[in-house]
Design a protein around this motif. Sequence first.
Motif, PDB file in Angstrom:
ATOM      1  N   GLY A 201      -0.555 -15.581   1.838  1.00 22.23           N
ATOM      2  CA  GLY A 201      -1.996 -15.497   1.640  1.00 22.23           C
ATOM      3  C   GLY A 201      -2.797 -15.447   2.928  1.00 22.23           C
ATOM      4  O   GLY A 201      -3.953 -15.870   2.976  1.00 22.23           O
ATOM      5  N   CYS A 202      -2.196 -14.909   3.975  1.00 22.90           N
ATOM      6  CA  CYS A 202      -2.864 -14.830   5.280  1.00 22.90           C
ATOM      7  C   CYS A 202      -4.016 -13.825   5.254  1.00 22.90           C
ATOM      8  O   CYS A 202      -4.005 -12.882   4.474  1.00 22.90           O
ATOM      9  N   VAL A 203      -4.970 -14.050   6.164  1.00 26.69           N
ATOM     10  CA  VAL A 203      -6.103 -13.124   6.277  1.00 26.69           C
ATOM     11  C   VAL A 203      -5.861 -12.080   7.358  1.00 26.69           C
ATOM     12  O   VAL A 203      -6.621 -11.120   7.475  1.00 26.69           O
ATOM     13  N   ALA A 204      -4.806 -12.263   8.174  1.00 25.63           N
ATOM     14  CA  ALA A 204      -4.496 -11.332   9.262  1.00 25.63           C
ATOM     15  C   ALA A 204      -3.092 -11.613   9.776  1.00 25.63           C
ATOM     16  O   ALA A 204      -2.500 -12.651   9.480  1.00 25.63           O
ATOM     17  N   ILE A 205      -2.581 -10.653  10.556  1.00 26.97           N
ATOM     18  CA  ILE A 205      -1.346 -10.895  11.306  1.00 26.97           C
ATOM     19  C   ILE A 205      -1.712 -10.979  12.783  1.00 26.97           C
ATOM     20  O   ILE A 205      -2.758 -10.493  13.199  1.00 26.97           O
ATOM     21  N   GLY A 206      -0.838 -11.580  13.563  1.00 24.37           N
ATOM     22  CA  GLY A 206      -1.019 -11.652  15.005  1.00 24.37           C
ATOM     23  C   GLY A 206       0.240 -11.172  15.705  1.00 24.37           C
ATOM     24  O   GLY A 206       1.347 -11.254  15.168  1.00 24.37           O
TER      25      GLY A 206
ATOM     26  N   ASP B 196       3.584   0.085  14.710  1.00 18.59           N
ATOM     27  CA  ASP B 196       4.171   0.067  13.368  1.00 18.59           C
ATOM     28  C   ASP B 196       3.620  -1.093  12.530  1.00 18.59           C
ATOM     29  O   ASP B 196       3.316  -0.931  11.350  1.00 18.59           O
ATOM     30  N   LEU B 197       3.478  -2.259  13.160  1.00 23.35           N
ATOM     31  CA  LEU B 197       2.965  -3.430  12.440  1.00 23.35           C
ATOM     32  C   LEU B 197       1.503  -3.250  12.045  1.00 23.35           C
ATOM     33  O   LEU B 197       1.099  -3.648  10.944  1.00 23.35           O
ATOM     34  N   ILE B 198       0.698  -2.671  12.922  1.00 18.62           N
ATOM     35  CA  ILE B 198      -0.708  -2.424  12.600  1.00 18.62           C
ATOM     36  C   ILE B 198      -0.818  -1.500  11.388  1.00 18.62           C
ATOM     37  O   ILE B 198      -1.616  -1.746  10.478  1.00 18.62           O
ATOM     38  N   ALA B 199      -0.015  -0.450  11.364  1.00 18.64           N
ATOM     39  CA  ALA B 199      -0.044   0.489  10.236  1.00 18.64           C
ATOM     40  C   ALA B 199       0.360  -0.210   8.939  1.00 18.64           C
ATOM     41  O   ALA B 199      -0.291  -0.031   7.896  1.00 18.64           O
ATOM     42  N   GLU B 200       1.408  -1.022   8.997  1.00 21.65           N
ATOM     43  CA  GLU B 200       1.868  -1.740   7.801  1.00 21.65           C
ATOM     44  C   GLU B 200       0.817  -2.758   7.348  1.00 21.65           C
ATOM     45  O   GLU B 200       0.543  -2.900   6.155  1.00 21.65           O
ATOM     46  N   ALA B 201       0.221  -3.474   8.297  1.00 25.09           N
ATOM     47  CA  ALA B 201      -0.802  -4.457   7.959  1.00 25.09           C
ATOM     48  C   ALA B 201      -2.030  -3.781   7.351  1.00 25.09           C
ATOM     49  O   ALA B 201      -2.614  -4.283   6.384  1.00 25.09           O
ATOM     50  N   LYS B 202      -2.416  -2.650   7.926  1.00 27.69           N
ATOM     51  CA  LYS B 202      -3.575  -1.917   7.407  1.00 27.69           C
ATOM     52  C   LYS B 202      -3.336  -1.505   5.959  1.00 27.69           C
ATOM     53  O   LYS B 202      -4.231  -1.625   5.119  1.00 27.69           O
ATOM     54  N   ASP B 203      -2.126  -1.042   5.663  1.00 28.46           N
ATOM     55  CA  ASP B 203      -1.783  -0.673   4.282  1.00 28.46           C
ATOM     56  C   ASP B 203      -1.872  -1.866   3.338  1.00 28.46           C
ATOM     57  O   ASP B 203      -2.157  -1.708   2.153  1.00 28.46           O
ATOM     58  N   ALA B 204      -1.636  -3.076   3.877  1.00 34.22           N
ATOM     59  CA  ALA B 204      -1.704  -4.302   3.068  1.00 34.22           C
ATOM     60  C   ALA B 204      -3.108  -4.905   3.068  1.00 34.22           C
ATOM     61  O   ALA B 204      -3.328  -5.955   2.464  1.00 34.22           O
ATOM     62  N   GLY B 205      -4.045  -4.265   3.784  1.00 30.20           N
ATOM     63  CA  GLY B 205      -5.410  -4.762   3.823  1.00 30.20           C
ATOM     64  C   GLY B 205      -5.633  -5.897   4.808  1.00 30.20           C
ATOM     65  O   GLY B 205      -6.606  -6.644   4.685  1.00 30.20           O
TER      66      GLY B 205
END
Length: 84
Positions: free
Chosen positions: A36-41, A60-69
């Motif tokens: 339930g995180c609001v962001a990744i770091g 790659d992580l930014i793209a995956e995180a963006k897809d997850a909102g």
Amino acid sequence: GEIPLILKLNNSDSLAKVDHPCSALTGTVKDAVRLGCVAIGYTIYPGSSARNQQYQDLRDLIAEAKDAGLPTVLWAYPRGNMSK
């Protein structure tokens, strides 16, 4: 759920300051969503010998995180010989 949580996805466990750190990937975007995180770091070390791999992993992580909102928080610490 009252305090926003950011999951930092990589970690360096060296006790000594090293010129060329290379962090291990210790979490995933799926872990952040599950928790339930609001962001990744993610931490990068510009100037280190591992910088190009870190940039690729970050992309790659930014793209995956963006897809997850999820937004991405970036920490950057210069390393290597900056006097040249």
